[in-house]
Design a protein around this motif. Structure first.
Motif, short mmCIF file in Angstrom:
data_model
loop_
_atom_site.label_atom_id
_atom_site.label_comp_id
_atom_site.label_asym_id
_atom_site.label_seq_id
_atom_site.Cartn_x
_atom_site.Cartn_y
_atom_site.Cartn_z
N SER A 188 0.89 -1.19 -0.08
CA SER A 188 0.09 0.19 0.05
C SER A 188 0.80 1.18 -0.06
N PRO A 189 0.39 2.64 -0.46
CA PRO A 189 1.16 3.55 -0.59
C PRO A 189 1.69 4.07 0.75
N GLY A 190 3.05 4.40 0.63
CA GLY A 190 3.81 4.57 1.86
C GLY A 190 4.33 3.35 2.76
N ARG A 191 4.07 2.39 2.30
CA ARG A 191 4.45 1.16 2.99
C ARG A 191 5.39 0.25 2.39
N VAL A 192 5.70 0.68 1.20
CA VAL A 192 6.70 -0.26 0.36
C VAL A 192 7.77 -0.22 0.84
N PRO A 193 8.74 -1.27 1.18
CA PRO A 193 9.86 -1.24 2.02
C PRO A 193 11.08 -0.92 1.01
N ALA A 228 5.06 -18.74 -4.79
CA ALA A 228 5.29 -18.23 -6.01
C ALA A 228 4.98 -16.62 -6.10
N ARG A 229 3.72 -16.41 -5.37
CA ARG A 229 3.14 -14.98 -5.25
C ARG A 229 3.88 -13.93 -4.52
N VAL A 230 5.02 -14.70 -3.70
CA VAL A 230 5.96 -13.76 -3.14
C VAL A 230 7.05 -13.30 -4.08
N THR A 231 7.59 -14.21 -4.81
CA THR A 231 8.72 -13.97 -5.85
C THR A 231 7.90 -13.07 -6.79
N ALA A 232 6.45 -13.05 -7.43
CA ALA A 232 6.16 -12.29 -8.49
C ALA A 232 5.85 -10.97 -7.73
N TRP A 233 5.81 -10.82 -6.47
CA TRP A 233 5.64 -9.47 -5.87
C TRP A 233 6.94 -8.86 -5.90
N LEU A 234 8.11 -9.31 -5.68
CA LEU A 234 9.46 -8.74 -5.70
C LEU A 234 9.87 -8.31 -7.08
N GLU A 235 9.18 -9.10 -8.05
CA GLU A 235 9.45 -8.77 -9.61
C GLU A 235 8.62 -7.69 -10.07
N ASP A 236 7.57 -7.38 -9.28
CA ASP A 236 6.39 -6.48 -9.93
C ASP A 236 7.12 -5.13 -10.22
N ASP A 237 6.66 -4.28 -10.88
CA ASP A 237 7.15 -2.83 -11.03
C ASP A 237 6.93 -1.75 -9.89
N THR A 238 5.81 -2.24 -9.24
CA THR A 238 5.70 -1.40 -7.98
C THR A 238 6.60 -1.70 -6.99
N MET A 239 7.57 -2.58 -7.07
CA MET A 239 8.66 -2.77 -6.06
C MET A 239 9.97 -2.35 -6.55
N GLN A 240 10.02 -1.35 -7.51
CA GLN A 240 11.12 -0.84 -7.86
C GLN A 240 12.03 -0.23 -6.86
N THR A 241 11.28 0.38 -5.89
CA THR A 241 11.96 1.09 -4.64
C THR A 241 12.81 0.20 -3.80
N VAL A 242 12.37 -1.13 -3.92
CA VAL A 242 13.00 -2.14 -2.79
C VAL A 242 14.48 -2.34 -3.45
N ARG A 243 15.41 -1.76 -2.38
CA ARG A 243 16.97 -1.78 -2.88
C ARG A 243 17.46 -3.38 -2.77
N GLY A 244 17.15 -3.97 -1.47
CA GLY A 244 17.99 -5.11 -1.23
C GLY A 244 17.21 -6.18 -0.57
N LEU A 245 17.45 -7.44 -0.84
CA LEU A 245 16.66 -8.62 -0.33
C LEU A 245 17.63 -9.64 0.11
#
Length: 471
Positions: free
Chosen positions: A383-388, A402-419
């Motif tokens: 949700s807005p303001g909560r993306v890590p 598989a839904r978790v890896t798909a979430w990390l691949e999603d364009d909305t997660m571009q701000t996630v720098r590290g895993l």
């Protein structure tokens, strides 16, 4: 950090292998063992076919009996013709005499074992994950008496109960355990104190033909490996059955026989729990089995590594996935990071919440616990303001949905720098990495949490691919 899986998959595989051997004709031949397979079996080639043979080591030359399958063979040693330089005599009599399935590599010296586990991770990432990595470093400590948890099978017999472990090739049988060289001596001492109660016909057990007995090492200071011997305690958890009329008298008898026992828990087949306590500080049964670390010293090193890996990305907000009892969540929140812990187990989630409450003003509301499956919690984490900025994944042996890896691949997660992915199974780690082509491996580090076995803990640190960001 991960909860170790039960033995159900191992039992199914052993039973399937036994049925297949009974149905297929055996061949004999001389086999040179070239390396280790992922499960710790030695592997060589017979007429171009890979043949897997338990309890062998690279450099062994053996006469084997083997069965042919579609693409491989499975064998057993008939006679060892030449010993590998890596081979040693097993320290535990059960390993050879009873073919104990708890260990897979006691016949191999320590350095060769560790190198084998490093190669297992490297090769699995290459073969399954399509990721080329250099041989990962490994952090190791004690080779013996390191286990802080011992889980046994109890079977009802005409003369009482038998308790022990399964042979590696026969999941239906249980041999009587006398000693375990990888378990902490206090756990074995507690087992010896407990055994006469299993044979005492005046002490009834739960109404089941098979039970599970868990022994967990505790410390009244909460630090197992640095406490004095007199400070160490044992929590006993008995699982199974629906009625146990003699629970209180049985528990009291054990507490008298074994002063190191701080608590006895019974978890019935329907999941309800009851306890007879020596003191009021004993943990819940669910924590005792699900979240206790097998190897406290290496677990501490792993936690330090994970914390350093997370903080190197200088995150503002972290998702601590599969958070357990919230040790990492609390530490990050105290250090000033916003943390959302996700833990599906209610016992673990309650303990994580309790940690944050106890930290009080130190966390200043920066910690939140979500009791849910990681894949189900994704909408709340996106949700807005909560993306890590950083995501930590510490899943059980089956890896992540598989839904978790798909979430990390999603364009909305571009701000996630590290895993930071903490894995107890290289195969599922590699599978999950194959689903995340947008992430590059920064480092892979092994932790020798389970010496004498083929299991290894791995921490894989990843960052968003620079090519993906540029695109």
């Amino acid at each position: 950090m991960s909860r170790r899986p039960g033995r159900q998959d191992q039992h199914r595989n052993a039973n399937r292998g036994r049925r297949e051997r009974a149905a297929l004709p055996e061949h004999t031949g001389v086999l040179t063992i070239d390396g280790f397979a992922a499960g710790g079996e030695g592997v060589g080639r017979m007429d171009g076919m890979a043949v897997f043979v338990p309890r062998t080591a690279p450099g062994d030359i053996a006469q084997v009996a083997y069965t042919r399958h579609a693409r491989h063979g499975r064998g057993r040693v008939l006679q060892l013709l030449q010993r590998s330089e890596q081979r040693v005599d097993a320290r535990c009599a059960h390993y050879e005499d009873d073919r104990c399935g708890a260990c897979q590599l006691q016949h191999v010296d320590g350095p060769a074992q560790r190198l084998a586990r490093q190669h297992m991770v490297q090769e699995t990432l290459r073969r399954v994950g399509r990721r080329e990595v250099s041989l990962p470093p490994i952090t190791a400590d004690l080779e013996w008496h390191y286990r802080g948890r011992l889980t046994l099978v109890l079977l009802r017999r005409s003369g009482g109960w038998i308790g022990g472990l399964h042979p590696h090739d026969d999941a239906r049988r249980v041999f009587a355990l006398e000693q375990c060289e990888i378990a902490h001596p206090l756990l074995v001492e507690t087992w010896h104190a407990l055994r006469p109660l299993l044979a005492d016909r005046t002490m009834g057990m739960p109404n089941a033909d098979a039970l599970r007995l868990g022994l967990r090492l505790d410390s009244e200071t909460g630090v197992v490996h640095s406490g004095a011997a007199s400070d160490l305690k044992v929590t006993v958890v008995l699982q199974g059955g629906s009625v146990w009329e003699d629970r209180e008298s049985w528990s009291a008898a054990l507490l008298r026989r074994a002063p190191q026992v701080r608590a006895v828990w019974w978890e019935a087949a329907d999941g309800t729990r009851d306890a007879a306590l020596e003191d009021g500080a004993a943990p819940e049964a669910g924590e005792a089995l699900a979240f206790a670390q097998v190897n406290a010293r290496v677990a501490d090193a792993l936690r330090e590594h994970v914390y350093a890996a997370v903080t190197q990305f200088a995150p503002t907000r972290v998702v601590d996935g599969y958070a357990g009892t919230g040790l990492l969540t609390e530490r990050l929140a105290v250090a000033g990071h916003e943390v959302i812990a996700v833990e599906a187990d209610a016992v673990g989630a309650r303990h994580a919440e309790a940690r944050l409450r106890a930290a009080g003003e130190q966390v200043a509301g920066r910690g939140e616990v979500v009791c849910d499956l990681m894949e189900q919690a994704i909408p709340r984490l996106s949700s807005p303001g909560r993306v890590p900025d950083v995501v930590v994944l510490n899943p059980p042996r089956r890896g992540v949905d598989a839904r978790v890896t798909a979430w990390l691949e999603d364009d909305t997660m571009q701000t996630v720098r590290g895993l930071v992915y903490v894995s107890c199974d290289p195969a599922t780690l590699a599978r999950d990495l194959s689903r995340m082509p947008s992430w590059d491996i920064v480092s892979v580090h092994c932790f020798d949490m389970f010496p004498q076995t083929a299991h290894v803990e791995t921490v894989c640190v990843l960052q968003r691919s620079q090519g993906r960001e540029a695109a």
